[in-house]
Design an enzyme around this catalytic site. Sequence first.
Site, PDB file in Angstrom:
ATOM      1  N   ALA A 241       0.737  -1.144   0.131  1.00 27.97           N
ATOM      2  CA  ALA A 241      -0.035  -0.038   0.209  1.00 27.97           C
ATOM      3  C   ALA A 241       0.827   1.248   0.139  1.00 27.97           C
ATOM      4  CB  ALA A 241      -0.773  -0.130   1.180  1.00 27.97           C
TER       5      ALA A 241
ATOM      6  N   GLY B 110       0.638  -5.361   0.935  1.00 35.57           N
ATOM      7  CA  GLY B 110      -0.419  -5.195  -0.027  1.00 35.57           C
ATOM      8  C   GLY B 110       0.155  -5.975  -1.475  1.00 35.57           C
TER       9      GLY B 110
ATOM     10  N   GLU C  87       0.034  -9.458  -0.791  1.00 33.51           N
ATOM     11  CA  GLU C  87      -1.456  -9.831  -0.742  1.00 33.51           C
ATOM     12  C   GLU C  87      -2.435  -9.705  -1.898  1.00 33.51           C
ATOM     13  OE1 GLU C  87      -1.935  -6.655   2.343  1.00 33.51           O
ATOM     14  OE2 GLU C  87      -2.567  -8.257   3.716  1.00 33.51           O
TER      15      GLU C  87
ATOM     16  N   GLU D  86       4.470  -5.089   7.165  1.00 27.70           N
ATOM     17  CA  GLU D  86       3.575  -3.883   8.028  1.00 27.70           C
ATOM     18  C   GLU D  86       4.203  -3.710   9.392  1.00 27.70           C
ATOM     19  OE1 GLU D  86       2.727  -6.483   5.998  1.00 27.70           O
ATOM     20  OE2 GLU D  86       0.984  -5.721   4.753  1.00 27.70           O
TER      21      GLU D  86
HETATM   22  N1  CO8 Z   1       4.379   3.204  -0.286  1.00 28.65           N
HETATM   23  C1  CO8 Z   1       5.045   4.402  -0.795  1.00 28.65           C
HETATM   24  N2  CO8 Z   1       5.985   4.798  -1.513  1.00 28.65           N
HETATM   25  C2  CO8 Z   1       6.839   3.790  -1.320  1.00 28.65           C
HETATM   26  C3  CO8 Z   1       6.781   2.354  -0.837  1.00 28.65           C
HETATM   27  C4  CO8 Z   1       5.302   2.246  -0.456  1.00 28.65           C
HETATM   28  N3  CO8 Z   1       4.884   1.212   0.067  1.00 28.65           N
HETATM   29  N4  CO8 Z   1       7.631   1.734  -1.120  1.00 28.65           N
HETATM   30  C5  CO8 Z   1       8.863   2.418  -1.936  1.00 28.65           C
HETATM   31  N5  CO8 Z   1       8.050   3.605  -1.810  1.00 28.65           N
HETATM   32  C6  CO8 Z   1       9.219   4.686  -2.460  1.00 28.65           C
HETATM   33  C7  CO8 Z   1      10.113   5.263  -1.670  1.00 28.65           C
HETATM   34  O1  CO8 Z   1       9.413   6.201  -0.646  1.00 28.65           O
HETATM   35  C8  CO8 Z   1      10.966   6.010  -2.493  1.00 28.65           C
HETATM   36  O2  CO8 Z   1      10.470   7.117  -2.868  1.00 28.65           O
HETATM   37  P1  CO8 Z   1      11.340   8.508  -2.991  1.00 28.65           P
HETATM   38  O3  CO8 Z   1      12.334   8.243  -3.824  1.00 28.65           O
HETATM   39  O4  CO8 Z   1      10.148   9.570  -3.149  1.00 28.65           O
HETATM   40  O5  CO8 Z   1      11.900   8.724  -1.576  1.00 28.65           O
HETATM   41  C9  CO8 Z   1      10.930   5.052  -3.662  1.00 28.65           C
HETATM   42  O6  CO8 Z   1       9.847   4.382  -3.558  1.00 28.65           O
HETATM   43  C10 CO8 Z   1      12.075   4.108  -3.829  1.00 28.65           C
HETATM   44  O7  CO8 Z   1      12.143   3.310  -2.520  1.00 28.65           O
HETATM   45  P2  CO8 Z   1      13.606   3.344  -1.698  1.00 28.65           P
HETATM   46  O8  CO8 Z   1      14.174   4.466  -1.874  1.00 28.65           O
HETATM   47  O9  CO8 Z   1      13.199   3.008  -0.318  1.00 28.65           O
HETATM   48  O10 CO8 Z   1      14.306   2.139  -2.292  1.00 28.65           O
HETATM   49  P3  CO8 Z   1      14.911   0.735  -1.664  1.00 28.65           P
HETATM   50  O11 CO8 Z   1      15.500  -0.025  -3.054  1.00 28.65           O
HETATM   51  O12 CO8 Z   1      16.117   1.386  -0.799  1.00 28.65           O
HETATM   52  O13 CO8 Z   1      14.027   0.066  -0.776  1.00 28.65           O
HETATM   53  C11 CO8 Z   1      11.987  -1.131  -0.319  1.00 28.65           C
HETATM   54  C12 CO8 Z   1      13.060  -0.797  -1.275  1.00 28.65           C
HETATM   55  C13 CO8 Z   1      12.648  -2.279   0.493  1.00 28.65           C
HETATM   56  C14 CO8 Z   1      10.745  -1.808  -1.229  1.00 28.65           C
HETATM   57  C15 CO8 Z   1      11.458  -0.212   0.519  1.00 28.65           C
HETATM   58  O14 CO8 Z   1      10.889   0.984  -0.272  1.00 28.65           O
HETATM   59  C16 CO8 Z   1      10.105  -0.615   1.485  1.00 28.65           C
HETATM   60  O15 CO8 Z   1      10.651  -0.929   2.437  1.00 28.65           O
HETATM   61  N6  CO8 Z   1       9.049   0.021   0.993  1.00 28.65           N
HETATM   62  C17 CO8 Z   1       8.150  -0.199   1.988  1.00 28.65           C
HETATM   63  C18 CO8 Z   1       7.537  -1.500   2.147  1.00 28.65           C
HETATM   64  C19 CO8 Z   1       6.489  -1.693   2.899  1.00 28.65           C
HETATM   65  O16 CO8 Z   1       6.474  -1.349   4.224  1.00 28.65           O
HETATM   66  N7  CO8 Z   1       5.216  -2.131   2.572  1.00 28.65           N
HETATM   67  C20 CO8 Z   1       3.997  -2.469   3.224  1.00 28.65           C
HETATM   68  C21 CO8 Z   1       3.165  -1.199   3.007  1.00 28.65           C
HETATM   69  S1  CO8 Z   1       1.841  -1.243   4.025  1.00 28.65           S
HETATM   70  C22 CO8 Z   1       0.785  -2.455   3.476  1.00 28.65           C
HETATM   71  O17 CO8 Z   1       1.237  -2.770   2.439  1.00 28.65           O
HETATM   72  C23 CO8 Z   1      -0.643  -2.644   4.198  1.00 28.65           C
HETATM   73  C24 CO8 Z   1      -1.643  -3.354   3.272  1.00 28.65           C
HETATM   74  C25 CO8 Z   1      -2.925  -3.087   3.346  1.00 28.65           C
HETATM   75  C26 CO8 Z   1      -3.824  -3.762   2.361  1.00 28.65           C
HETATM   76  C27 CO8 Z   1      -3.453  -3.090   0.918  1.00 28.65           C
HETATM   77  C28 CO8 Z   1      -4.532  -3.974  -0.043  1.00 28.65           C
HETATM   78  C29 CO8 Z   1      -4.285  -3.296  -1.334  1.00 28.65           C
END
Ligand code: CO8
Length: 258
Positions: free
Chosen positions: A65, A109, A112, A132
């Site tokens: 998400a 997500g 999921e 999460e």
């Molecule tokens: N949401 C928004 N932006 C994101 C997300 C995300 N989930 N993941 C990555 N991005 C963005 C980063 O903020 C970054 O943006 P910016 O350049 O503007 O700062 C860009 O993508 C690149 O990301 P990173 O610089 O962090 O890249 P890395 O290679 O260092 O890391 C990762 C990649 C490991 C994927 C890291 O970005 C990360 O940990 N992301 C978050 C993952 C996460 O926590 N996911 C769970 C989210 S909560 C959720 O999914 C709840 C589900 C609810 C149900 C949904 C049903 C559809």
Amino acid sequence: MNYETLSASKEGPLGVITINRPDAMNALSNKLVHELVSALTAFESDEDVRCLVIAGSERAFSAGADIKEMADMSAVEMSMSGHFFPLWDKVGKYPKPIVGALSGFVLGGGLELAMSLDVLVASETTQLGQPEINIGVIPGGGGTQRLTRAVGKYKAMEMILTGRRIGAEEAKGLGLVSRVVPKEAYLEEAKKVASEIASKSPVSVRLAKMAVNKAFEMGLSDGLDFERELFYLLFASEDAKEGMRAFLEKRKPDFKGK
Ligand code: CO8
């Protein structure tokens, strides 16, 4: 249809949806999930489309998400009809078969979404997880239920409570993905599997999907009864007659979806 966050195109009998938010690791924004469901709905009513493929990019199927969008939201806003949550169940209840083409990050997500699909082909670079817990929430799109059913309580607990990611081979060993291929080949392989499914009778494919999914909802005895009813039902289809006749006549069946 033109979409902002994904592309949707037809390739013969396949409907191919490619998630495309490269700046946000294909995070599932409200807009994206609305567009995804809209593309799925369009393919659902298109009789020429017999199987779908959902892919992201090589770097990320989806990192979950959209955290930027979610950060300041209230519980009420999330549960209202303008948000994607009330729509989300449509993905898991989709009647046509969907192959997931996974590569890179498949998180939160994103995992999921993958687990709502039917066959998962993963590139060897794929990393799957439910992170999460690291941001103070829990999976909300089915992760606690579908991951537990897919890999069992203890691995699901470990992944959900620690947020730790697993690689493609480990996921395959756990039965969480169907097959793992080199990163150059994952999309083609997913389309190959989808084409194979598309060559079968759409009627039996639909009922087979329904029956397998019921295994997650019913006890064994009710599930066996349900399967038997669907089996009898297929004898009312032209495709079943055609399939059996073609076997006996030693030729390829010509399934019409009737
Ligand atoms: N949401 C928004 N932006 C994101 C997300 C995300 N989930 N993941 C990555 N991005 C963005 C980063 O903020 C970054 O943006 P910016 O350049 O503007 O700062 C860009 O993508 C690149 O990301 P990173 O610089 O962090 O890249 P890395 O290679 O260092 O890391 C990762 C990649 C490991 C994927 C890291 O970005 C990360 O940990 N992301 C978050 C993952 C996460 O926590 N996911 C769970 C989210 S909560 C959720 O999914 C709840 C589900 C609810 C149900 C949904 C049903 C559809």
